[in-house]
Design a protein around this motif. Structure first.
Motif, mmCIF file in Angstrom:
data_model
loop_
_atom_site.group_PDB
_atom_site.id
_atom_site.type_symbol
_atom_site.label_atom_id
_atom_site.label_comp_id
_atom_site.label_asym_id
_atom_site.label_seq_id
_atom_site.Cartn_x
_atom_site.Cartn_y
_atom_site.Cartn_z
ATOM 1 N N ILE A 28 0.824 -1.202 0.000
ATOM 2 C CA ILE A 28 0.000 0.000 0.000
ATOM 3 C C ILE A 28 0.862 1.257 0.000
ATOM 4 O O ILE A 28 0.561 2.227 -0.703
ATOM 5 C CB ILE A 28 -0.996 -0.025 1.180
ATOM 6 N N VAL A 29 1.951 1.240 0.753
ATOM 7 C CA VAL A 29 2.871 2.387 0.751
ATOM 8 C C VAL A 29 3.401 2.629 -0.659
ATOM 9 O O VAL A 29 3.469 3.771 -1.123
ATOM 10 C CB VAL A 29 4.029 2.161 1.753
ATOM 11 N N ARG A 30 3.757 1.576 -1.353
ATOM 12 C CA ARG A 30 4.282 1.732 -2.709
ATOM 13 C C ARG A 30 3.206 2.246 -3.671
ATOM 14 O O ARG A 30 3.478 3.065 -4.534
ATOM 15 C CB ARG A 30 4.848 0.399 -3.206
ATOM 16 N N ILE A 31 1.989 1.746 -3.528
ATOM 17 C CA ILE A 31 0.891 2.220 -4.372
ATOM 18 C C ILE A 31 0.642 3.705 -4.113
ATOM 19 O O ILE A 31 0.508 4.499 -5.052
ATOM 20 C CB ILE A 31 -0.389 1.394 -4.116
ATOM 21 N N LEU A 32 0.587 4.099 -2.842
ATOM 22 C CA LEU A 32 0.358 5.493 -2.489
ATOM 23 C C LEU A 32 1.459 6.397 -3.028
ATOM 24 O O LEU A 32 1.198 7.519 -3.471
ATOM 25 C CB LEU A 32 0.230 5.649 -0.972
ATOM 26 N N LYS A 33 2.690 5.919 -3.005
ATOM 27 C CA LYS A 33 3.810 6.696 -3.552
ATOM 28 C C LYS A 33 3.606 6.926 -5.046
ATOM 29 O O LYS A 33 3.836 8.017 -5.563
ATOM 30 C CB LYS A 33 5.131 5.954 -3.303
ATOM 31 N N THR A 34 3.151 5.902 -5.754
ATOM 32 C CA THR A 34 2.875 6.035 -7.188
ATOM 33 C C THR A 34 1.735 7.004 -7.432
ATOM 34 O O THR A 34 1.800 7.855 -8.318
ATOM 35 C CB THR A 34 2.553 4.661 -7.797
ATOM 36 N N PHE A 35 0.663 6.895 -6.638
ATOM 37 C CA PHE A 35 -0.471 7.806 -6.772
ATOM 38 C C PHE A 35 -0.029 9.265 -6.690
ATOM 39 O O PHE A 35 -0.517 10.111 -7.416
ATOM 40 C CB PHE A 35 -1.505 7.568 -5.663
ATOM 41 N N GLY A 36 0.888 9.544 -5.771
ATOM 42 C CA GLY A 36 1.286 10.916 -5.513
ATOM 43 C C GLY A 36 2.343 11.472 -6.440
ATOM 44 O O GLY A 36 2.754 12.627 -6.294
ATOM 45 N N GLU A 37 2.779 10.680 -7.391
ATOM 46 C CA GLU A 37 3.843 11.115 -8.303
ATOM 47 C C GLU A 37 3.293 11.179 -9.730
ATOM 48 O O GLU A 37 3.144 10.161 -10.403
ATOM 49 C CB GLU A 37 5.007 10.116 -8.237
ATOM 50 N N PRO A 38 2.955 12.386 -10.225
ATOM 51 C CA PRO A 38 2.404 12.506 -11.584
ATOM 52 C C PRO A 38 3.311 11.841 -12.617
ATOM 53 O O PRO A 38 4.543 11.938 -12.525
ATOM 54 C CB PRO A 38 2.339 14.020 -11.800
ATOM 55 N N ALA A 39 2.709 11.165 -13.563
ATOM 56 C CA ALA A 39 3.381 10.453 -14.657
ATOM 57 C C ALA A 39 4.020 9.135 -14.210
ATOM 58 O O ALA A 39 4.616 8.434 -15.020
ATOM 59 C CB ALA A 39 4.419 11.329 -15.347
#
Length: 199
Positions: A28-39
């Motif tokens: 979940i931490v990794r998914i959230l990191k991806t969500f917050g990084e445009p592109a």
């Protein structure tokens, strides 16, 4: 007295929530990191019934609770590329309608194709969908509708200065509509977008 039946404490079907959700903190931490990084892009894969979708739904809930914009489009039952675009439109309409009440008109204007606006029975939010006649249109025209859908979301994210995270659940189903060429078309769309992250 008959013995009390024992219940399996683990849920292995459907979306698992609350006390039945098992850890997945690192994922979940990794998914959230991806969500917050445009592109940004993240591919999640694994055997069925391992909790991938449940982890994604939980991550979306946490991201939205923190003020982010994210949604999941389930492509598993799509029969055409237009269906894929409509799954994305429906999910985005609900998510964006909750976040930005005035977003639908802006979004529709950016699409530049004929769409239908329907109130969602559960929420009352207006949900856009492509003209049903497009389902039998030539493949190139259907692909164009998918391109316009995703590009419109990217343009809206840029205009609102807020990144949007899109989860394409069961995205591999797009291969049914053109094999490798369909996958490459989807890749070609998303690799140029700078305001949307994809999982």
């Amino acid at each position: 007295m008959p013995p009390t039946p024992k219940h399996n404490p683990f849920r292995i079907h459907g979306i698992v929530t609350e006390q039945f959700f098992t850890n997945r903190a690192t994922e979940i931490v990794r998914i959230l990191k991806t969500f917050g990084e445009p592109a940004a892009k993240l591919l999640i894969y694994g055997p069925r019934r391992m909790g991938k979708t449940s982890a994604l739904v939980r991550a979306i809930s946490r991201y939205e609770a923190d003020g982010g914009v994210a949604f999941l489009a389930d492509m598993s039952t799509a029969s055409t590329i237009v269906d894929v675009a409509n799954r994305i439109l429906e999910a985005s309409g609900k998510a964006l309608g909750r976040k930005w009440k005035d977003s639908i008109g802006d979004f529709v204007a950016r699409l530049g194709v004929t769409i239908t606006l329907t109130p969602d029975r559960g929420t009352g939010l207006i949900v856009p969908s492509l003209d049903v006649k497009l389902r039998s249109a030539p493949l190139d025209e259907q692909r164009e509708s998918l391109s316009k859908t995703l590009d419109s979301i990217d343009a809206l994210a840029k205009a609102r200065r807020t990144p949007i995270a899109i989860v394409l659940d069961e995205f591999q189903e797009i291969r049914k509509f053109g094999g490798d060429a369909a996958e490459w078309h989807l890749r070609g769309i998303i690799q140029h977008q700078q305001n949307v992250s994809y999982v």
